[in-house]
Design a protein around this motif. Structure first.
Motif, PDB file in Angstrom:
ATOM      1  N   ASN A  15      -3.677   9.219  -7.254  1.00  0.00           N
ATOM      2  CA  ASN A  15      -2.570   9.648  -8.118  1.00  0.00           C
ATOM      3  C   ASN A  15      -2.426   8.802  -9.383  1.00  0.00           C
ATOM      4  O   ASN A  15      -1.671   9.157 -10.284  1.00  0.00           O
ATOM      5  N   TYR A 178      -6.261 -10.434  -1.149  1.00  0.00           N
ATOM      6  CA  TYR A 178      -7.131  -9.427  -1.780  1.00  0.00           C
ATOM      7  C   TYR A 178      -8.599  -9.799  -1.569  1.00  0.00           C
ATOM      8  O   TYR A 178      -9.402  -8.987  -1.126  1.00  0.00           O
ATOM      9  N   THR A 213      -5.650  -0.958 -15.586  1.00  0.00           N
ATOM     10  CA  THR A 213      -4.807  -0.087 -14.745  1.00  0.00           C
ATOM     11  C   THR A 213      -3.586  -0.906 -14.368  1.00  0.00           C
ATOM     12  O   THR A 213      -3.472  -2.072 -14.773  1.00  0.00           O
TER      13      THR A 213
END
Ligand code: NDP
Length: 256
Positions: A15, A178, A213
């Motif tokens: 999305n 991460y 992003t």
């Protein structure tokens, strides 16, 4: 240059960011798939608006609700996709959904470690398990002898930050949960490659570069358009010799 010709493709986390751009460029490419299953956590809500707009213009785009941190949601999504495919297989599964939290060795806690693993490593593992019958079906139905993304493939979107060998040069960003979860994803990719190649399924991890992003921030090197163009030009050249490897958006190998 070879073009990606996978007919039926599924992506997670589609999305926004890299996932959304992959959907856009797949639909606008020279050989658009017959089915693009764009999955995301909230296709009906505000976060799914851009996907819904795309779906109104592209009948081959199917939106499916899917939280990769929820094992039963993964099983449900696989049932929905199987029904829509109506006996056909799934050629390409792109495990793109990911989370990134700026924690260090001092600030990370057990909840954050588990949260990162659930989304970044366990999610892709369970996705492959659930979609394996559809990927196997695609491999069986294909006339191609060699492993390829057009035939049947699992692509895990990973990161340079998960490379153990390259850690010293990027450790100015500790992001422990991460890094560890993506190192686990890299190991998963190698294990999947060794297990699933017999069934004709190619498994590769790809690093998209440092991309502008929400996750990469506007300081990043690459636009999402450039990164995704790169990823989509690497996919069609992947074969046996890349099985179980980590490559970047330009197709260059990254050491584990
Ligand atoms: P964004 O933060 O922009 O987007 C992340 C996407 O993942 C969103 O669609 C988000 O959905 C989705 N997501 C997060 N958790 C879940 C979940 N539990 N279930 C389903 N979807 C989820 O990130 P990018 O687009 O930049 O990153 C995409 C991939 O690329 C990630 O795997 C990331 O690790 C990797 N990557 C990115 C780099 C960069 O510089 N940007 C560098 C290296 C790797 P929602 O909107 O619902 O939160």
């Amino acid at each position: 240059m070879a073009a990606l010709q996978a007919r039926r493709v599924l992506l997670t986390g589609s999305n926004r960011g890299i996932g959304l751009e992959l959907v856009r460029q797949l639909l606008g490419g020279p050989h658009p798939p017959t089915h693009v299953f764009a999955t995301c956590r909230d296709p009906e809500g505000e976060r799914g608006k851009e996907l819904r707009d795309l779906a109104s213009k592209h009948p081959n785009l199917v939106l499916v609700k899917l939280d990769v941190a929820n094992p039963s949601a993964i099983v449900n999504a696989a049932k929905i996709v199987e029904e829509k495919l109506n006996g056909a297989g799934l050629n390409l599964l792109i495990n793109n959904a990911g989370i990134f939290t700026p924690v260090s060795l001092e600030t990370v806690d057990s909840e954050e470690m588990i949260r990162a693993y659930k989304t970044n490593a366990v999610g892709p593992l369970l996705m492959a398990q659930a979609f394996l019958p559809l990927l196997k079906k695609a491999a069986q139905d294909s006339k191609e002898k060699r492993l390829s993304c057009n035939k049947a493939a699992i692509i895990n979107i990973s990161t340079l930050l998960g490379s153990i060998e390259r850690t010293p040069e990027s450790y100015f960003k500790p992001v422990i949960s991460y890094r560890c979860s993506k190192a686990a994803l890299n190991m998963l990719t190698r294990c999947q490659a060794l297990t699933y190649s017999e069934a004709g399924i190619l498994c590769v991890a790809l690093h998209p570069g440092w991309v502008k992003t929400d996750m990469g921030t506007q300081e990043a090197d690459l636009t999402v358009d450039t990164s995704v163009r790169g990823l989509l030009s690497v996919l069609p050249i992947l074969s046996e010799k890349h099985s179980g490897m980590l490559l970047n958006w330009e197709g260059k190998a990254i050491p584990w």
